[in-house]
Motif scaffolding. Structure first.
Motif, PDB file in Angstrom:
ATOM      1  N   ASN A  16     -13.195   0.040  -6.286  1.00  0.00           N
ATOM      2  CA  ASN A  16     -12.064  -0.186  -5.386  1.00  0.00           C
ATOM      3  C   ASN A  16     -10.740   0.274  -6.001  1.00  0.00           C
ATOM      4  OD1 ASN A  16     -10.398  -1.132  -3.360  1.00  0.00           O
ATOM      5  ND2 ASN A  16     -10.394  -3.246  -4.113  1.00  0.00           N
ATOM      6  N   PRO A  17     -10.074   1.274  -5.379  1.00  0.00           N
ATOM      7  CA  PRO A  17      -8.765   1.711  -5.866  1.00  0.00           C
ATOM      8  C   PRO A  17      -7.602   1.025  -5.148  1.00  0.00           C
ATOM      9  CG  PRO A  17      -9.555   3.273  -4.250  1.00  0.00           C
ATOM     10  CD  PRO A  17     -10.587   2.162  -4.312  1.00  0.00           C
ATOM     11  N   LEU A  18      -7.921   0.234  -4.110  1.00  0.00           N
ATOM     12  CA  LEU A  18      -6.870  -0.375  -3.296  1.00  0.00           C
ATOM     13  C   LEU A  18      -6.034  -1.329  -4.148  1.00  0.00           C
ATOM     14  CD1 LEU A  18      -5.825  -0.407  -0.400  1.00  0.00           C
ATOM     15  CD2 LEU A  18      -7.393  -2.315   0.068  1.00  0.00           C
ATOM     16  N   GLY A  19      -4.729  -1.228  -4.005  1.00  0.00           N
ATOM     17  CA  GLY A  19      -3.808  -2.023  -4.825  1.00  0.00           C
ATOM     18  C   GLY A  19      -3.125  -1.195  -5.894  1.00  0.00           C
ATOM     19  N   SER A  20      -3.596   0.043  -6.069  1.00  0.00           N
ATOM     20  CA  SER A  20      -2.920   0.929  -7.024  1.00  0.00           C
ATOM     21  C   SER A  20      -1.664   1.530  -6.410  1.00  0.00           C
ATOM     22  CB  SER A  20      -3.867   2.042  -7.477  1.00  0.00           C
ATOM     23  OG  SER A  20      -4.346   2.799  -6.380  1.00  0.00           O
ATOM     24  N   ARG A  44       0.834  -1.201   0.000  1.00  0.00           N
ATOM     25  CA  ARG A  44       0.000   0.000   0.000  1.00  0.00           C
ATOM     26  C   ARG A  44       0.868   1.250   0.000  1.00  0.00           C
ATOM     27  NH1 ARG A  44      -4.724  -0.302   4.571  1.00  0.00           N
ATOM     28  NH2 ARG A  44      -2.926  -0.716   5.918  1.00  0.00           N
ATOM     29  N   SER A  45       0.292   2.328  -0.462  1.00  0.00           N
ATOM     30  CA  SER A  45       0.852   3.665  -0.309  1.00  0.00           C
ATOM     31  C   SER A  45      -0.200   4.497   0.416  1.00  0.00           C
ATOM     32  CB  SER A  45       1.148   4.278  -1.680  1.00  0.00           C
ATOM     33  OG  SER A  45       1.347   5.671  -1.583  1.00  0.00           O
ATOM     34  N   ARG A  46       0.222   5.604   1.009  1.00  0.00           N
ATOM     35  CA  ARG A  46      -0.801   6.500   1.562  1.00  0.00           C
ATOM     36  C   ARG A  46      -1.743   6.961   0.460  1.00  0.00           C
ATOM     37  NH1 ARG A  46       0.878  11.350   5.303  1.00  0.00           N
ATOM     38  NH2 ARG A  46       2.083  11.916   3.472  1.00  0.00           N
ATOM     39  N   ASN A  47      -1.254   6.969  -0.782  1.00  0.00           N
ATOM     40  CA  ASN A  47      -2.090   7.421  -1.899  1.00  0.00           C
ATOM     41  C   ASN A  47      -3.317   6.536  -2.078  1.00  0.00           C
ATOM     42  OD1 ASN A  47       0.060   9.117  -2.151  1.00  0.00           O
ATOM     43  ND2 ASN A  47       0.590   8.550  -4.251  1.00  0.00           N
ATOM     44  N   ASP A  48      -3.112   5.223  -2.186  1.00  0.00           N
ATOM     45  CA  ASP A  48      -4.295   4.380  -2.394  1.00  0.00           C
ATOM     46  C   ASP A  48      -5.022   4.120  -1.084  1.00  0.00           C
ATOM     47  OD1 ASP A  48      -2.463   2.504  -1.365  1.00  0.00           O
ATOM     48  OD2 ASP A  48      -3.193   0.879  -2.632  1.00  0.00           O
TER      49      ASP A  48
END
Length: 444
Positions: free
Chosen positions: A192-196, A106-110
């Motif tokens: 879902n944007p998680l994983g970007s 993860r990044s704080r972005n996603d």
């Protein structure tokens, strides 16, 4: 330390300027952040980045923190940058080094992207519920007062007969279209944007289908770059849908202010729902509707404000986007309050009867006289000229009878059809998917 720091160095001035109101705003995201982490860590265990005993510890403590949020006891500490840092800090305090593993992939972005999507879809759910209640009140009032006539205006000039059934029903049907726009915003939001990660994916074999399913999203934002491009776009689309509801409330508020004026005198409210004057004892001012009108004007400006804040940003994440929370989150609260207050006020409205008996409304019926002549065989243009001359020379006599039977008119409000339209819109939201998913994630 912050999630991005390698050592403990920091500059207080930079921290104050860049963090700004983020700690305050991020409290709204606490619930969503924990839901995202519950799903992400379950996925990490399936790809070997968390052992089963580690997953058990992480899930237990995340749920415990979630309960503190639900109870209103959660806080973001003064020296902690954001909600993501606070959750990871709490986990690390409770279960040691395992707490530091939850950020893998993860990044704080996603992370903030998924938090926002989870938070905003819940807020859409709440807004829709409030709008539906207001719709029901308007439909009930339309049915209750369907036979009560009132003047209709064009250019603020007396035009043709209307009815309170038409007036209330018009705003009800307007809310159907507003929720159609809200549904479009929800469809975009519920991806879902998680994983970007930072916007370019991860070398870990992340199972994005799994987190999509666990979090109850309709689908995912497939392209990882586009997932990041969704920041700002999602907020803008929601703001546009919110502004549609606000525009309907704005017109409703304006009409109420106008109709409560003694020169109109179409409606009344109990004294406790109006405000008096400090020197004029007779005053009963529609302050609730006036304040609502101004709040809704601000809400209608929101899409443009968000558009300007995100204009000219290249592909990728930029800290500019952080400020969107400061304008959107309070606006959501404002809209929900306005919807709720409009419903409350209308539940206490008093409709005046026999308004059209006043001679000043005689001209309302001129079209009825014209139509009566047409039905007797006089060509419309000739009938129009004839009645116009009668008005000019003072021989006009109104026929105070209204026979409107076509669909959507005074005598045929089509309330059942409008009910069906609203039911169809509400069904398309399919909120049950995410509500059930979230309940399962936090279940003991």
């Amino acid at each position: 330390m912050k999630l991005w720091q390698k050592n403990g160095t920091d500059t207080a001035e930079v921290d104050r300027f860049t963090v700004g109101l983020d700690r305050e705003m991020d409290l709204s995201l606490a619930r969503a952040d924990l839901l995202g982490s519950l799903a992400h860590t379950r996925m990490l265990a399936t790809i070997g980045l968390l052992a089963q005993d580690e997953l058990t510890d992480v899930q237990r403590e995340l749920k415990a923190i979630y309960r503190t949020v639900e109870q209103g006891d959660f806080r973001i500490e003064e020296d902690v940058e954001d909600i993501h840092s606070q959750v990871e800090l709490l986990l690390t305090r409770r279960i040691g080094e395992t707490g530091k593993k939850i950020h893998s992939g993860r990044s704080r972005n996603d992370q903030v992207l998924v938090d926002l999507r989870i938070y905003l879809r819940r807020e859409i759910y709440e807004i829709v519920g409030g709008v539906e209640r207001l719709f029901r009140t308007l439909q009930r009032l339309a049915e209750q007062h369907r036979e009560v006539l009132m003047p209709g205006y064009t250019h603020l000039q007396i035009a043709m007969p209307s009815s309170f059934g038409l007036w209330f029903g018009a705003f009800a049907e307007g809310l159907v279209d507003d929720l159609t726009m809200m549904e479009a915003a929800y469809r975009v939001c519920n991806k879902n944007p998680l994983g970007s990660a930072a916007g370019y994916g991860s070398s870990f074999p992340l199972d994005r289908e799994m987190t999509t399913r666990l979090l109850g999203f309709d689908t995912m934002s497939h392209n990882v770059v586009y997932a990041q491009m969704g920041r700002g776009k999602t907020e803008r689309l929601l703001a546009q849908a919110m502004s549609a509801v606000a525009a309907t409330l704005n017109k409703l508020a304006t009409d109420n202010c106008l109709f409560l004026c003694q020169n109109f005198g179409f409606i009344a409210y109990p004294p406790e729902l109006t405000t008096g004057s400090s020197i004029m004892p007779h005053k009963k001012n529609p302050d609730v509707w006036e304040v609502m009108r101004s709040k809704c004007n601000r809400l209608m400006a929101l899409p443009n404000e968000i558009a300007l804040m995100t204009t000219n940003l290249p592909t990728g994440y930029f800290r500019d986007l952080q400020l969107l929370k400061e304008v959107l989150f309070p606006a959501i609260r404002t809209l929900r309050e306005c919807v709720e207050m409009a419903d409350y006020m209308l539940q206490h409205i008093e409709v005046k009867h026999d308004i059209l008996n006043d001679p000043k409304y005689d001209y309302l019926f001129s079209v009825e006289v014209v139509n009566r002549l047409v039905l007797s065989g006089v060509p419309f243009r000739e009938a129009y000229r004839q009645v116009g001359l009668e008005i000019e020379n003072g021989t006009y006599s109104p026929l105070r009878e209204v026979h409107h039977t076509h669909a959507g008119s005074i005598g045929n409000l089509c309330l059942d059809r409008v009910d069906a339209l609203m039911a169809a819109v509400l069904e398309r939201f399919a909120f049950d998917r995410f509500l059930q998913a979230e309940a399962e994630l936090v279940a003991e």
